[in-house]
Design a protein around this motif. Sequence first.
Motif, PDB file in Angstrom:
ATOM      1  N   ALA A 255      13.008  -4.213  -7.829  1.00  0.00           N
ATOM      2  CA  ALA A 255      13.667  -3.882  -6.535  1.00  0.00           C
ATOM      3  C   ALA A 255      12.989  -4.203  -5.210  1.00  0.00           C
ATOM      4  CB  ALA A 255      13.907  -2.235  -6.456  1.00  0.00           C
ATOM      5  N   ARG A 256      13.618  -4.416  -4.059  1.00  0.00           N
ATOM      6  CA  ARG A 256      13.220  -4.922  -2.843  1.00  0.00           C
ATOM      7  C   ARG A 256      12.424  -3.611  -2.249  1.00  0.00           C
ATOM      8  NH1 ARG A 256      14.812  -8.840   0.494  1.00  0.00           N
ATOM      9  NH2 ARG A 256      13.244  -8.177   1.871  1.00  0.00           N
ATOM     10  N   SER A 257      11.366  -3.915  -1.496  1.00  0.00           N
ATOM     11  CA  SER A 257      10.472  -2.924  -0.821  1.00  0.00           C
ATOM     12  C   SER A 257      10.307  -3.372   0.330  1.00  0.00           C
ATOM     13  CB  SER A 257       9.047  -2.555  -1.883  1.00  0.00           C
ATOM     14  OG  SER A 257       8.643  -1.626  -1.016  1.00  0.00           O
ATOM     15  N   ASP A 258       9.992  -2.400   1.469  1.00  0.00           N
ATOM     16  CA  ASP A 258       9.376  -2.696   2.763  1.00  0.00           C
ATOM     17  C   ASP A 258       8.089  -3.098   2.955  1.00  0.00           C
ATOM     18  OD1 ASP A 258      12.286  -2.414   3.549  1.00  0.00           O
ATOM     19  OD2 ASP A 258      11.847  -0.084   3.965  1.00  0.00           O
ATOM     20  N   ALA A 259       7.357  -2.782   1.977  1.00  0.00           N
ATOM     21  CA  ALA A 259       5.690  -2.923   2.190  1.00  0.00           C
ATOM     22  C   ALA A 259       5.157  -2.683   0.984  1.00  0.00           C
ATOM     23  CB  ALA A 259       5.340  -1.759   3.280  1.00  0.00           C
ATOM     24  N   VAL A 260       3.772  -2.867   0.934  1.00  0.00           N
ATOM     25  CA  VAL A 260       2.998  -3.103  -0.404  1.00  0.00           C
ATOM     26  C   VAL A 260       2.386  -1.247  -0.121  1.00  0.00           C
ATOM     27  CG1 VAL A 260       0.825  -3.610  -1.371  1.00  0.00           C
ATOM     28  CG2 VAL A 260       2.389  -5.592  -0.527  1.00  0.00           C
ATOM     29  N   SER A 261       2.470  -0.832  -1.138  1.00  0.00           N
ATOM     30  CA  SER A 261       1.835   0.766  -1.264  1.00  0.00           C
ATOM     31  C   SER A 261       0.467   0.562  -0.858  1.00  0.00           C
ATOM     32  CB  SER A 261       2.331   1.287  -2.399  1.00  0.00           C
ATOM     33  OG  SER A 261       3.659   1.464  -2.592  1.00  0.00           O
ATOM     34  N   ALA A 262      -0.131   1.798  -0.195  1.00  0.00           N
ATOM     35  CA  ALA A 262      -1.641   1.719   0.037  1.00  0.00           C
ATOM     36  C   ALA A 262      -2.291   1.799  -1.058  1.00  0.00           C
ATOM     37  CB  ALA A 262      -1.771   2.956   1.066  1.00  0.00           C
ATOM     38  N   ASP A 263      -1.634   2.520  -2.321  1.00  0.00           N
ATOM     39  CA  ASP A 263      -2.129   2.832  -3.517  1.00  0.00           C
ATOM     40  C   ASP A 263      -2.149   1.552  -4.620  1.00  0.00           C
ATOM     41  OD1 ASP A 263       0.280   3.186  -4.105  1.00  0.00           O
ATOM     42  OD2 ASP A 263       0.074   5.147  -5.141  1.00  0.00           O
ATOM     43  N   ASP A 264      -1.667   0.531  -4.042  1.00  0.00           N
ATOM     44  CA  ASP A 264      -1.410  -0.729  -4.971  1.00  0.00           C
ATOM     45  C   ASP A 264      -2.730  -0.943  -5.508  1.00  0.00           C
ATOM     46  OD1 ASP A 264       0.946  -2.823  -5.503  1.00  0.00           O
ATOM     47  OD2 ASP A 264      -0.910  -3.693  -5.218  1.00  0.00           O
ATOM     48  N   ARG A 265      -2.782  -1.374  -6.879  1.00  0.00           N
ATOM     49  CA  ARG A 265      -4.159  -1.932  -7.435  1.00  0.00           C
ATOM     50  C   ARG A 265      -4.517  -3.232  -6.827  1.00  0.00           C
ATOM     51  NH1 ARG A 265      -6.452   0.746 -11.323  1.00  0.00           N
ATOM     52  NH2 ARG A 265      -7.147  -0.983 -12.540  1.00  0.00           N
TER      53      ARG A 265
ATOM     54  N   ARG B 110       1.168  -0.002  -8.514  1.00  0.00           N
ATOM     55  CA  ARG B 110       0.730   1.286  -7.859  1.00  0.00           C
ATOM     56  C   ARG B 110      -0.229   2.149  -8.977  1.00  0.00           C
ATOM     57  NH1 ARG B 110       5.016   4.732  -4.727  1.00  0.00           N
ATOM     58  NH2 ARG B 110       3.112   5.883  -4.442  1.00  0.00           N
ATOM     59  N   GLY B 111      -1.238   2.698  -8.490  1.00  0.00           N
ATOM     60  CA  GLY B 111      -2.070   3.517  -9.728  1.00  0.00           C
ATOM     61  C   GLY B 111      -2.885   4.368  -9.010  1.00  0.00           C
ATOM     62  N   ALA B 112      -3.116   5.412  -9.698  1.00  0.00           N
ATOM     63  CA  ALA B 112      -4.198   6.319  -9.297  1.00  0.00           C
ATOM     64  C   ALA B 112      -5.562   5.770  -8.795  1.00  0.00           C
ATOM     65  CB  ALA B 112      -4.271   7.524 -10.219  1.00  0.00           C
TER      66      ALA B 112
END
Length: 279
Positions: A15-25, A96-98
Motif C-alpha cells: 500500500a502507498r504511504s505518505d512518509a517513512v515511519s520514524a520507527d522504520d528499521r 517498522r519495529g520496536a
Amino acid sequence: MTTPGTNTLIFRGGARSDAVSADDRGLAYGDGLFETLRAHRGTLPWWDAHWARLARGAARLRLRLPEQRQVRAEAAALLAQDPDAGVVKLIVTRGRGARGYAPAADAAPTWLLSRHPAPPAAAHGLQVRWCRTRLAVQPLLAGIKHCNRLEQVLARAECVEAGVDEGLLCDADGNVVSATSANLFVLREGRWTTPPLDRCGVAGVCRAQLLAPLQAHEARLDAAAVAAADAVFLCNAVRGILPLARLDARTWPPHPAVAAARRTLAQLHPAFALDLEHP
C-alpha cells in the motif's frame, strides 16, 4: 498508482504511504537493501539481474521483499512520466519495529522508488587516490548491497577534500577491494583481473555482466599490483565503465583493451552506447 510529477514513491507492504515511519528499521539501523538501476528510454534493461541480487541480499538478511510484479509495474509507471530519466533507485527496509536490534518476524517491508537524471558521461579518465578509510571484513554482509554505507561515506569525503574523482579502498588486511561506488578491473599480462568480494565490498551488477565476456578472473590484489597494471577501469551499473587516468603518481593513457571493454558493455546495455563517444 503514481501521481503526476512525483519523483519518489513510498510503500508499506503493498500500500502507498505518505512518509517513512520514524520507527522504520531502515532509518534506525540501516536494516535494508537498495538497488540503483540505469534506465534507457523508459525501460530497465538489467532489471532481472538487479532483482536477483536484491533477493540474495534479502535471503542473507532474512528480510521480506515486496511483490516483484508490483515493484516493476510501479517503476515502469514512474519512468513513463519522464522517459528521459536515467536512473531508478529502489530501497527496501525491514519496515517498522520496536526499539532494539531484534527484528520482528512479521514486519511488512517499507520500499521506496525514485527516479533521477542520468549522470554525465565521463569526458576523461578518472583521477583517483588511495583512501585512508579501510573496509571492515564481514563475510556475512560481503557482496550484498545493504544500506549500511558509512565506510563509503567517509571514503567519499576524502575524495572530495582531495579534489579527485574517486578513491580506491582496501580491506583491513591491505587487499584491494573496490572504489567507493564502483568495482575494479585491472589488466595484467593481457588478462583482466578483479578482486573477489567474499570478505567485504559490493558485488556489482555491471561487474557480473562483464566477467564472462572479458574472460576476467578473480584474484586478490595489493596496491602495488594495481599501480603496476597496464590499464585499470572502474565500473558500476549507473555509469558503466570509467577508465583510470591517474592514481597518485602513476598515469595511464587510453588503452585499446579498455575501449574494447566499453564496446562490449554497449552491447550488454544500450544506455552505455553513448559512452563510446568519449575516450
